[in-house]
Design a protein around this motif. Sequence first.
Motif, short mmCIF file in Angstrom:
data_model
loop_
_atom_site.label_atom_id
_atom_site.label_comp_id
_atom_site.label_asym_id
_atom_site.label_seq_id
_atom_site.Cartn_x
_atom_site.Cartn_y
_atom_site.Cartn_z
N GLY A 249 -1.79 1.47 8.16
CA GLY A 249 -2.85 1.89 7.43
C GLY A 249 -3.81 0.86 6.82
O GLY A 249 -4.63 0.95 6.29
N LEU A 250 -2.89 -0.37 6.60
CA LEU A 250 -3.58 -1.68 5.60
C LEU A 250 -3.88 -2.62 6.49
O LEU A 250 -4.61 -3.66 5.97
CB LEU A 250 -2.15 -2.13 4.97
CG LEU A 250 -1.69 -0.93 3.81
CD1 LEU A 250 -0.52 -1.42 3.08
CD2 LEU A 250 -2.64 -0.28 3.13
N GLN B 221 -9.35 -1.16 7.60
CA GLN B 221 -9.77 -0.18 6.96
C GLN B 221 -11.52 -0.20 7.00
O GLN B 221 -12.01 -1.32 6.47
CB GLN B 221 -9.43 0.07 5.51
CG GLN B 221 -10.04 1.51 4.89
CD GLN B 221 -8.97 2.83 5.40
OE1 GLN B 221 -9.79 3.24 6.58
NE2 GLN B 221 -7.90 3.30 5.02
N TRP C 199 -5.10 3.77 -1.77
CA TRP C 199 -5.02 2.78 -0.85
C TRP C 199 -4.99 1.46 -1.45
O TRP C 199 -4.27 0.46 -1.08
CB TRP C 199 -6.19 2.77 0.16
CG TRP C 199 -6.26 1.95 1.42
CD1 TRP C 199 -5.80 2.43 2.73
CD2 TRP C 199 -6.61 0.48 1.49
NE1 TRP C 199 -5.75 0.94 3.51
CE2 TRP C 199 -6.41 0.21 2.77
CE3 TRP C 199 -7.11 -0.33 0.53
CZ2 TRP C 199 -6.61 -1.05 3.16
CZ3 TRP C 199 -7.57 -1.47 1.13
CH2 TRP C 199 -7.12 -2.14 2.29
N ARG D 285 -1.62 0.53 -2.72
CA ARG D 285 -0.60 0.43 -1.23
C ARG D 285 -1.15 -1.27 -0.85
O ARG D 285 0.05 -2.00 -0.43
CB ARG D 285 -0.84 1.52 -0.23
CG ARG D 285 -0.23 2.80 -0.40
CD ARG D 285 -0.25 3.43 0.94
NE ARG D 285 0.62 2.54 1.87
CZ ARG D 285 0.19 2.65 3.15
NH1 ARG D 285 -0.88 3.29 3.83
NH2 ARG D 285 1.08 1.99 4.06
#
Length: 242
Positions: free
Chosen positions: A27-28, A31, A221, A224
């Motif tokens: 997920g990083l 985005q 987000w 993280r």
Amino acid sequence: MYKPFMDFLEQELFKRFDLQSQPIPPGLERQVSTRGKHPATIQSWCYQCPELRKIRYTYIDGGEASQVFNSVIYPSYEYDLPLLGIDFLSFGKHKILVVMDFQPLFRHPDYLKTYIEPMKGVRDRYSNLAQNLEMKFYDANQYFSPYLLFAKTDAETVQTKLFQAYKDYLSLYWELLDLAQPLTAPTAMERIRTAQHDYDQYSADRDPASGLFSSYFGHEWSERFLYEFLFDGAKPLAVSVQ
């Protein structure tokens, strides 16, 4: 605006080192934000090689509203070299800030003579990119050298003088790495590991980019991204105590 800088770094890295891709937490890696007037995409890359334990770089493309290229290169624990830090930001045509430095882990005279003093000759060729601006979020005497590039500038200077200065700083960093003798004593390597993790903690706790990340991609987000990828040697500040 900074894609040529990223492409040049990538070419240099793959030419000089036996790189292995490093996983980025799910997920990083990439985005997309549709918040506000201007959509933005953030994408990151991460590698390692025997000499460099972590090579990370990130690009934010928000069109004319924002262009950001950020990178930090961490030598392996066998080498006490400074970290290589790059932060080039533009927000519209008239708000451009550039920072590049060899970020010292230690301050004793022999260390500074070996790794920092060689920068002076390069910096002196680009004095218009060393403006002694005030640091609002950091202590200039901690993890910064006296010979950093730090300037508010314009798009034409970015494409000409900054790009040449960038190449010269990179060339000097590779030269210092080639000359560095790897350490073998466990205590010396542990000292470097601790210093690099202290850098991560210091940077994660103060990085003003967290506000930019939050505005585009949300607070969760952003946190993280900051602690799991950019500065993964840091621990998040406690939010509450039970």
